[in-house]
Design an enzyme around this catalytic site. Sequence first.
Site, PDB file in Angstrom:
ATOM      1  N   GLY A 198     -20.399   2.618 -42.782  1.00  0.00           N
ATOM      2  CA  GLY A 198     -21.344   1.820 -43.500  1.00  0.00           C
ATOM      3  C   GLY A 198     -22.391   1.441 -43.899  1.00  0.00           C
ATOM      4  O   GLY A 198     -23.619   1.458 -44.318  1.00  0.00           O
TER       5      GLY A 198
ATOM      6  N   LYS B 234     -13.519   5.728 -53.564  1.00  0.00           N
ATOM      7  CA  LYS B 234     -14.563   4.677 -54.082  1.00  0.00           C
ATOM      8  C   LYS B 234     -15.009   4.394 -54.562  1.00  0.00           C
ATOM      9  O   LYS B 234     -16.543   4.280 -54.314  1.00  0.00           O
ATOM     10  CB  LYS B 234     -14.178   3.334 -53.108  1.00  0.00           C
ATOM     11  CG  LYS B 234     -13.026   2.880 -52.005  1.00  0.00           C
ATOM     12  CD  LYS B 234     -13.269   2.810 -50.843  1.00  0.00           C
ATOM     13  CE  LYS B 234     -11.974   2.860 -50.317  1.00  0.00           C
ATOM     14  NZ  LYS B 234     -13.001   2.668 -48.525  1.00  0.00           N
TER      15      LYS B 234
ATOM     16  N   GLY C 137     -16.995   8.062 -42.547  1.00  0.00           N
ATOM     17  CA  GLY C 137     -15.866   8.287 -41.988  1.00  0.00           C
ATOM     18  C   GLY C 137     -15.080   9.627 -42.172  1.00  0.00           C
ATOM     19  O   GLY C 137     -14.902  10.553 -41.416  1.00  0.00           O
TER      20      GLY C 137
ATOM     21  N   ARG D 290     -18.214   8.902 -30.399  1.00  0.00           N
ATOM     22  CA  ARG D 290     -19.399   7.048 -30.413  1.00  0.00           C
ATOM     23  C   ARG D 290     -19.293   7.057 -28.776  1.00  0.00           C
ATOM     24  O   ARG D 290     -20.242   6.174 -28.237  1.00  0.00           O
ATOM     25  CB  ARG D 290     -18.591   6.669 -31.066  1.00  0.00           C
ATOM     26  CG  ARG D 290     -18.624   6.269 -32.396  1.00  0.00           C
ATOM     27  CD  ARG D 290     -18.315   5.353 -33.328  1.00  0.00           C
ATOM     28  NE  ARG D 290     -18.688   4.554 -34.656  1.00  0.00           N
ATOM     29  CZ  ARG D 290     -18.055   4.053 -35.007  1.00  0.00           C
ATOM     30  NH1 ARG D 290     -17.508   3.202 -35.895  1.00  0.00           N
ATOM     31  NH2 ARG D 290     -18.723   3.604 -36.476  1.00  0.00           N
TER      32      ARG D 290
HETATM   33  N1  LIG Z   1      -8.828  13.106 -55.713  1.00  0.00           N
HETATM   34  C1  LIG Z   1      -8.667  12.012 -54.965  1.00  0.00           C
HETATM   35  N2  LIG Z   1      -7.704  11.062 -55.850  1.00  0.00           N
HETATM   36  C2  LIG Z   1      -7.316  10.357 -54.382  1.00  0.00           C
HETATM   37  N3  LIG Z   1      -7.938  10.431 -53.268  1.00  0.00           N
HETATM   38  C3  LIG Z   1      -8.761  10.906 -53.249  1.00  0.00           C
HETATM   39  C4  LIG Z   1      -9.141  12.044 -53.963  1.00  0.00           C
HETATM   40  N4  LIG Z   1      -9.873  13.304 -53.418  1.00  0.00           N
HETATM   41  C5  LIG Z   1     -10.614  12.273 -52.213  1.00  0.00           C
HETATM   42  N5  LIG Z   1      -9.963  10.849 -51.765  1.00  0.00           N
HETATM   43  C6  LIG Z   1      -9.497  10.398 -50.729  1.00  0.00           C
HETATM   44  O1  LIG Z   1     -11.470   9.558 -50.966  1.00  0.00           O
HETATM   45  C7  LIG Z   1     -10.800   9.230 -49.307  1.00  0.00           C
HETATM   46  C8  LIG Z   1     -11.895   9.174 -48.621  1.00  0.00           C
HETATM   47  O2  LIG Z   1     -13.113   8.597 -49.656  1.00  0.00           O
HETATM   48  P1  LIG Z   1     -13.886   7.754 -48.581  1.00  0.00           P
HETATM   49  O3  LIG Z   1     -14.199   6.003 -47.865  1.00  0.00           O
HETATM   50  O4  LIG Z   1     -15.407   6.997 -49.774  1.00  0.00           O
HETATM   51  O5  LIG Z   1     -14.918   8.283 -48.167  1.00  0.00           O
HETATM   52  P2  LIG Z   1     -15.921   8.637 -46.262  1.00  0.00           P
HETATM   53  O6  LIG Z   1     -14.852   7.537 -45.337  1.00  0.00           O
HETATM   54  O7  LIG Z   1     -16.196   9.688 -45.934  1.00  0.00           O
HETATM   55  O8  LIG Z   1     -16.802   7.653 -46.794  1.00  0.00           O
HETATM   56  C9  LIG Z   1      -9.875  10.029 -48.227  1.00  0.00           C
HETATM   57  O9  LIG Z   1      -8.689   9.390 -47.753  1.00  0.00           O
HETATM   58  C10 LIG Z   1      -9.372  11.001 -49.185  1.00  0.00           C
HETATM   59  O10 LIG Z   1      -8.102  11.449 -49.281  1.00  0.00           O
HETATM   60  O1  LIG Z   2     -16.543   1.777 -37.394  1.00  0.00           O
HETATM   61  C1  LIG Z   2     -17.458   1.136 -38.338  1.00  0.00           C
HETATM   62  O2  LIG Z   2     -18.281   0.932 -39.349  1.00  0.00           O
HETATM   63  P1  LIG Z   2     -17.601   2.425 -40.326  1.00  0.00           P
HETATM   64  O3  LIG Z   2     -16.441   2.369 -40.728  1.00  0.00           O
HETATM   65  O4  LIG Z   2     -18.667   1.833 -41.372  1.00  0.00           O
HETATM   66  O5  LIG Z   2     -18.994   3.884 -39.343  1.00  0.00           O
HETATM   67  C2  LIG Z   2     -19.125   0.251 -36.877  1.00  0.00           C
HETATM   68  O6  LIG Z   2     -18.416  -0.391 -35.519  1.00  0.00           O
HETATM   69  C3  LIG Z   2     -19.092  -1.077 -37.650  1.00  0.00           C
HETATM   70  O7  LIG Z   2     -17.757  -1.761 -37.557  1.00  0.00           O
HETATM   71  P2  LIG Z   2     -17.271  -3.087 -38.663  1.00  0.00           P
HETATM   72  O8  LIG Z   2     -17.737  -2.367 -40.004  1.00  0.00           O
HETATM   73  O9  LIG Z   2     -16.243  -3.317 -38.317  1.00  0.00           O
HETATM   74  O10 LIG Z   2     -18.759  -4.466 -38.470  1.00  0.00           O
END
Ligand SMILES: Nc1ncnc2c1ncn2[C@@H]1O[C@H](COP(=O)(O)OP(=O)(O)O)[C@@H](O)[C@H]1O
Ligand SMILES: O=C(OP(=O)(O)O)[C@H](O)COP(=O)(O)O
Length: 513
Positions: free
Chosen positions: A455, A276, A432, A115
Amino acid sequence: MASASAPTTLSLLPSSSSSSSSTRTRSSVLVHLPSSGLRSVGIRRLGFSAADPVFASHVASKHHSSGKAVRGVVSMAKKSVGDLSAADLKGKKVFVRADLNVPLDDSQNITDDTRIRAAIPTIKHLIDNGAKVILSSHLGRPKGVTPKFSLAPLVPRLSELLGIQVLKADDCIGPEVEKLVASLPEGGVLLLENVRFYKEEEKNEPEFAKKLASLADLFVNDAFGTAHRAHASTEGVTKFLKPSVAGFLLQKELDYLVGAVSTPKRPFAAIVGGSKVSSKIGVIESLLEKCDILLLGGGMIFTFYKAQGLSVGSSLVEEDKLGLATSLLEKAKAKGVSLLLPTDVVIADKFSPDANSKIVPASAIPDGWMGLDIGPDSIKTFSDALETTQTVIWNGPMGVFEFDKFAVGTEAIAKKLAELSNKKVTTIIGGGDSVAAVEKVGVAEAMSHISTGGGASLELLEGKVLPGVLALDEAVPITVAFNSGLRFHQRKMNCYHYLLRLLSGTHRGMNAE
Ligand SMILES: Nc1ncnc2c1ncn2[C@@H]1O[C@H](COP(=O)(O)OP(=O)(O)O)[C@@H](O)[C@H]1O
Ligand SMILES: O=C(OP(=O)(O)O)[C@H](O)COP(=O)(O)O
């Protein structure tokens, strides 16, 4: 970089997607732009793209609430920092909102500077043109002044990347900050302290926004990762600073995420994984409206399997989303979207890097075992499907990639996308953990676009309007032509105010006239 070619006519297009007679189009609106004038100011398309069906629905539903059955699309052009001349910038105090919310380890070392690097082009452009940069960001989600969320650890890296010594204020408003701003030389950069140390920031309190704005002459928003937040430093300050324009990063993110996804090169595939289901349902639903192929992986697939009556052992399942999973499968079928679930999975006897594991068909997960990755057949099927595409968007890893044993599916997809990128397929990574995964595999550089906002990119893909973008100035005032049944009215108006009225349901120019 943003498209420099300006659309000469932007349309509020009648939509044929509505099945409800109450929302059927009765009016059409054309927004005419003076083409030569637009090109000369280097207009850039930001925020919304013409003919985006999701955004069309959004506008329509808002407008419908006013009792005016109009369905359409607005395309807006936001003013960019690149549209400001050296004369506009020299000696000017510029309030730059960036998203410098980087991960720090326990010793306050930056563990991923993506970033910070992404914010550099805008800052450099400003200092090269003799501006005085007042740089603002949040870090984390502090409750009041919290030393571990200070922006101080960012100063050395910012200074190194900019090639100048960045100054740091201990606050973001107040007399001490004003003194530092007053002594800032042309081409200098002053980093303000974490703007979230004030609760007024997230509450978007006008008095606080006014204090921030009083430090500067104009505003540049380059914080894409925070553009989905209507906070004082992202949205509030635009009420007090003119012009308020987009930075290069914001522009680049929107170009990819709105431009490439709203009018993608087809076939267009989306890969959705992660853990999720609930937070990604909106994305899956909106992607079904847009994509030709949808590949599902990660923890969310077990909710879909269970919804189909399969046994899933102790895999991750969101019980309250079973009905929704079923309806999404039906919706995909009805829409002719090729929705692929993995046919085999890697299962483990416990959630641990050293778990025993084996590969089984998706229909044969034994009790006591959990699925932690997609299997080799699925990797092959997904790779073959991806081979046919021209645009791919990926959000969410295929498995628990943090454990090497269950990182194979995620790594294979990351490598496949890198390979496709080299064949001119547009590849976009958001979220992320997904970005961390492609960084881990070492193929981030190959991708067409890595989004700095998890997000924010999801909200864009869901068709939501980002307040941090909406609040920015449009490039030029434009002529709007209204065609309401047999009547035809034409008036010059400001597109931004027009859109705001349309969204808020207070626009009365069509059926009312
Ligand atoms: N089959 C699974 N069972 C449990 N957790 C999983 C599985 N596949 C992926 N994950 C978990 O999902 C997490 C990421 O999910 P998410 O937050 O939705 O992705 P992103 O941050 O890319 O949007 C990772 O920590 C990963 O370990
Ligand atoms: O890390 C951020 O968002 P992200 O984890 O959804 O990419 C941004 O800095 C926004 O942070 P916030 O979700 O605390 O408003």
